[in-house]
Enzyme design. Structure first.
Site, PDB file in Angstrom:
ATOM      1  N   CYS A   1      36.691 -17.059  19.525  1.00 48.51           N
ATOM      2  CA  CYS A   1      37.754 -16.484  20.418  1.00 48.51           C
ATOM      3  C   CYS A   1      37.317 -15.969  21.622  1.00 48.51           C
ATOM      4  O   CYS A   1      37.817 -15.550  22.314  1.00 48.51           O
ATOM      5  CB  CYS A   1      38.906 -15.657  19.801  1.00 48.51           C
ATOM      6  SG  CYS A   1      38.167 -14.390  19.515  1.00 48.51           S
TER       7      CYS A   1
ATOM      8  N   GLU B   1      31.609 -10.571  15.025  1.00 44.42           N
ATOM      9  CA  GLU B   1      31.717  -9.954  16.354  1.00 44.42           C
ATOM     10  C   GLU B   1      30.095  -9.187  16.329  1.00 44.42           C
ATOM     11  O   GLU B   1      29.823  -8.462  17.273  1.00 44.42           O
ATOM     12  CB  GLU B   1      32.215  -9.460  17.402  1.00 44.42           C
ATOM     13  CG  GLU B   1      33.118  -8.417  16.661  1.00 44.42           C
ATOM     14  CD  GLU B   1      34.581  -8.106  17.503  1.00 44.42           C
ATOM     15  OE1 GLU B   1      34.804  -8.264  18.522  1.00 44.42           O
ATOM     16  OE2 GLU B   1      35.592  -7.394  16.795  1.00 44.42           O
TER      17      GLU B   1
ATOM     18  N   HIS C   1      35.933  -6.190  34.184  1.00 45.26           N
ATOM     19  CA  HIS C   1      37.833  -5.915  34.257  1.00 45.26           C
ATOM     20  C   HIS C   1      38.355  -7.018  35.257  1.00 45.26           C
ATOM     21  O   HIS C   1      39.300  -8.163  34.546  1.00 45.26           O
ATOM     22  CB  HIS C   1      38.016  -4.685  33.929  1.00 45.26           C
ATOM     23  CG  HIS C   1      39.067  -5.127  33.942  1.00 45.26           C
ATOM     24  ND1 HIS C   1      40.065  -4.468  34.997  1.00 45.26           N
ATOM     25  CD2 HIS C   1      40.233  -4.332  32.395  1.00 45.26           C
ATOM     26  CE1 HIS C   1      41.991  -4.350  34.053  1.00 45.26           C
ATOM     27  NE2 HIS C   1      41.240  -4.272  33.132  1.00 45.26           N
TER      28      HIS C   1
END
Lengths: 645, 645
Positions: free
Chosen positions: B603, B517, B226
């Site tokens: 992306c 994805e 993260h």
């Protein structure tokens, strides 16, 4: 149904050209005098038997059409023969008699149960009405299921006290006394009781109790939960995800709606329908070999069939069961189940806790004699047949799920600090264990595991070969995503094979291949096939990764997806031809492109699903592998796939 | 390096045809009289400057070769020009002088840092030595990095007190005072301090503190943790997985080997190298626009480039930063980050706790004004440019990770039993959340979320259009695996668009597309492209599912895999062309096969990786999207990809 208006010497009825419940070649039906067709259907009046031959104790006193209107009956019997000969299948006929005249209202192919379907198909072929090919296509593979498991009698089930429903995870019926722990199941079983094991959900540590139980019932979990997978593998009756169960484990009680049941109370389960009944109900035992027409049909099927049928089995007894059902080899022998036995799991845990390579190797090598014994048993049971053995697959934390007390015991036993054990367990925790450190990733990190397993397999194979037993072990590297992983593990196996050959002074048959269960393995199957001798599609994991679905977690949305037709079917039940299937086709093509002799099979749950078997045949696979109790279904499905090609 | 033996009037040296540190067109080097080549290399004697022009304060007192042996120096300078003209690139020359005679030992292309590479390339093109194409190919895209972040001065770093090392998760350098909580970071920042946030690891609830900090330092986590992802997104210096840190959070102290540091102590981080130093060190600020040759090079690059470069940005300020760096749109605007603000997360939690559709809808609709304001901000910042907005993606439990106290507060606030809150939280727990109830599976289960988000986007777009701002929102449905999922969500969005159009009396530009994805989305891209107007490859998740790798869990084996060359590179850093890339190519082909105007971009993290950008160009993508600070790198990489085709 449309019936005419009835006069005085009128009647109406429904008849089958053969008995739809037994398949016997007898004219079978019901009729009512002076009645509308609706009266027969509505069941307000008890209908009469069609003829004398099919009277039962219950209908002995009622008039048959044969005795009441002999001429019309014999006309009807004649029409029966004509219709069946014309349509060459059992007909469901509706007729009416108006003022002494017979009118035929409708004829159509009659519905029948599994046993009847088999008998009719075989009888008609033997009678020359249809050819063997037609007979083979007349029976739906799933119709074999009822011959392969004990079943509840339909009439008994109708009158039973229904409690609730869950997911039908393991087919067939079972009756037994409720127990609440795996240990209790084993103890009760040992003293000769029949038990049903009731749990919130099951884990690998419950396996001994699951094995001891007649059936397994859980409050949580889906069709592919631990309980469901284990039960189906054994052909054991199982109902899961039964949310009406409120289990009070400490008091050994369960509340099902308004009913409270305690340890020792009897229940009966219909695992095929997912229904649970109170009390002990009588079951119809399964014994397909005593079913003459079943044996005949399966012989015909095997004559046609080219696709081989293997089984997923981890023990000699499973293997023997599967051979009885016609298995031609083992397509998936999982080795991790072998580690949960008390003596073995301790070695496994010592291995996990070892902080250096020497201690780790020593702990792993403690497992060698056990593993070798396992493989001797299985290879012997499958003498003359190939056995695919998968190297250790699950993440290590599955072997070290412990209570606080157990952590202490383990720490004392191994002689290290409790905090060290806890730290290691925490360190093994993964956010997404399905995508974590498992499969060949374990063998790459801890090569001693691969060495030990390869040695156990190859020593077992060599010893058996020396005693004249034919063995064909196929060593399978799991969860390969890159050819480099395969090469790493293959190198270890081949080195051990060389060592064993020189120690024993002889070489044995063996192959090294891989489980294809990741999209990347399919996409790079050509690279992998340059080294692997066989592929076995692990379509469970391949479905998980292709869809991005965790089988353990889709319970929260899959039912809704199926209801709303977002998914046409559960892709874990029947192979998703459009998506997962494309990867399989691609892998077959790429793999055979570089190695035309590549042996290819499938060992996921789909190996027992008829539609998936069709797909496997179309794509040129050599075999499918399924749980022992699905082997006959797979044999027939494979035959049908070939007849359709 | 081989040097000759030296006599009395002998010397040896190394020279560059241009300054390798600055790129300036000056003859630059070092020499030693009566020395072996090894003496220069070993650094036992301080070498002398080559000429008068390149003397520094430190070397002012030393003799230059130019002054000591003027004739030989001018002969060497002549050779320098010949060599550079011949090779048309900066040369690294070794020479020796033996008994008054100059010998050339070696010439090769000289190494240079990023700023120097840019200056040399542009200067040489302007001097006519090379053409613009060659200039563009001379600079490695990663060499731009040092212009885009503040950096540590190499000399200062050499003398600094080194503490330890971690993974270089966010590039550039930073200096600040240590704080131990996100709240402290925010408070200190507000009173004007520069802080570095130190955490075991970070979670979405730390984001405000991460934003306030100059840099982030964590003890745990990998390159895609993260902390790493958030920091790179912001172009913020970040070091993760620094296992030498022993954090005593309650006492706000950290032990690094033998050094103890407390809150408020200064440290300096080199995020590009992953190194941590004690104290406050001076930084070289980043301001690429002041770099004349950088601007020149990027202008040439943009003249050539056809592949569009977008950015991943979730806020107006990120969007503005990205535009400054040359972004031509937003390729990924994540909406979930918008829900963690205090007022919003409460509505989100109420939604999660609602046990009926009405309450759930009411809670979701509380978020509408917030979301609309977010989208007005972003669409306005990106006026005239396309903005791809992804609908809610993460599993719901991410919004309801609570301490026991927080559970109580929430229960009190919502007015339900604490046990009910706990039960819901437990119910949301997933074994493999990455493969669980997330992405469009949320929108399918809770259509009101999709409705609210679509309405927020379309109302924002309509209001801006009315005030004359050009908007191009592209609404992106995440984690689609089947066309039916896409259709379900698309229908909701188009219905809301119609409603908004009729309420506002005008229609706006918008598109509905999907994030590709999952392997299954690639395999069935033709089905999906019949309805979707654009595809955006989410290569992070696609890599996770194709390999069966959880980014959160591969830390336990990935380093070993890279060391042992089982993986040639981290597939989350650079796209795996052989595996994941095959799925991407297939999806492009299938998608454009049914819709030749299908807009396609990428992306995932790979959008900023030069090798991956090459792949995207080769496969006909329309754009790549990356974090703002990687936009210039992507611009140059895309240009180079086109020049190579």
């Amino acid at each position: 149904m449309v019936f005419g208006n009835m006069g005085d010497d009128s009647a109406t009825g429904v008849a089958f050209t053969r008995n739809p419940a037994t398949g016997e070649n007898q004219f079978y039906g019901e009729w009512l005098a002076n009645a509308q067709g609706e009266d027969v259907v509505a069941g307000l009046r008890t209908p009469n038997p069609l003829n004398e031959a099919t009277k039962t104790a219950d209908t002995q006193h009622l008039p048959s059409l044969e005795s009441s209107m002999p001429e019309l009956y014999s006309r009807l019997a004649e029409i029966r023969t004509n219709l069946e000969n014309h349509y060459t299948d059992m007909q469901d006929i509706e007729f009416t008699i108006e003022e002494g005249r017979l009118w035929m209202l409708q004829t159509r192919i009659g519905k029948r149960n599994g046993a009847a379907a088999i008998k009719m198909a075989v009888d008609m072929a033997n009678e020359g009405m249809i050819d063997k090919k037609t007979a083979l296509l007349r029976v739906r593979p799933s119709q074999l299921d009822e011959l392969l498991h004990p079943m509840l009698d339909v009439e008994i089930e109708k009158r039973a006290t229904y409690l609730t429903k869950g997911l039908p995870a393991g087919p067939g019926a079972a009756t037994g006394q409720l127990v609440f722990t795996a240990d209790d199941a084993e103890v009760w079983r040992k003293r000769g009781e029949k038990v049903i094991l009731l749990r919130e959900e099951t884990s690998p540590e419950d396996v001994h109790g699951m094995h001891a139980a007649e059936a397994i019932l859980t409050a949580k979990g889906g069709m592919t939960s631990h309980a469901a997978l284990v039960a189906r593998g054994w052909g054991k009756c199982c109902i899961v995800g039964c949310s009406d169960l409120h289990i009070d484990a400490p008091n050994r009680e369960v509340y099902i709606k308004d009913t409270a049941l305690k340890e020792g109370d009897w229940i009966t389960m219909n695992g095929t329908a997912g229904k649970i009944y109170q009390g002990e109900l009588g079951l119809i035992p399964a014994d397909p070999d005593t079913h003459v027409e079943y044996k005949q049909l399966m012989d015909w099927a095997d004559d046609v069939r080219e696709l081989k049928i293997r089984t997923n089995a981890d023990t000699p007894s499973d293997s023997e069961q599967a051979i009885k059902f016609g298995a031609e080899g083992i397509g998936l022998c999982r080795t991790e189940h072998m580690f949960f036995d008390e003596a073995r799991i301790l070695a496994m845990r010592k291995m996990i806790l070892a902080d250096n390579k020497k201690d780790r190797r020593a702990a792993v090598m403690e497992l060698l004699p056990f593993q070798k014994k396992d493989f001797v048993g299985i290879l012997k049971a499958m003498a003359g047949k190939p056995v695919t053995i998968r190297l250790l697959d699950p993440p290590l934390h599955e072997f070290i799920t412990l209570t606080d007390n157990q952590v202490k015991e383990l720490a004392d036993h191994v002689g290290i600090d409790k905090s060290k054990v806890e730290k290691r367990i925490t360190g093994l925790h993964e956010l997404n264990p399905m995508l974590g450190h498992r499969g060949c990733r374990l063998g790459v990190a801890y090569p001693e595991i691969t060495e030990m397993q390869a040695r156990a397999i190859l020593e077992a194979a060599t010893e058996l070969t020396k005693t004249g037993v034919d063995v064909f072990p196929e060593i399978m590297i799991p969860l390969v995503g890159t050819v480099t992983e395969f090469r790493d593990q293959e190198t270890i196996v081949r080195k051990i094979a060389k060592d064993v050959a020189s120690e024993f002074g002889m070489e044995v048959n063996y192959m090294v291949g891989t489980m294809i269960e990741l999209p990347r393995a399919c996409l790079t199957a050509d690279e992998i096939a340059e080294h692997a001798e066989f592929f076995s599609f692990g379509t469970n994991d391949l479905t998980q990764t292709t869809y991005g679905f965790s089988r353990d977690d889709i319970g929260s949305f899959l039912p809704d997806y199926l209801d709303r037709k977002i998914l046409a079917h559960d892709p874990f039940q029947s192979l998703d031809v459009n998506g997962v299937g494309k990867l399989v086709s691609m892998a077959v093509k790429l793999g055979r492109g570089v190695n035309e002799n590549l042996k290819i099979g499938i060992c996921g749950e789909h190996g027992g699903d008829p539609n998936s078997i069709h797909f496997c045949k179309e794509n040129g696979l050599d075999y499918v592998s399924c749980s022992p109790f699905r082997v006959p279904i797979a044999r027939l499905a494979a035959t049908q796939a070939e007849l359709h090609m």
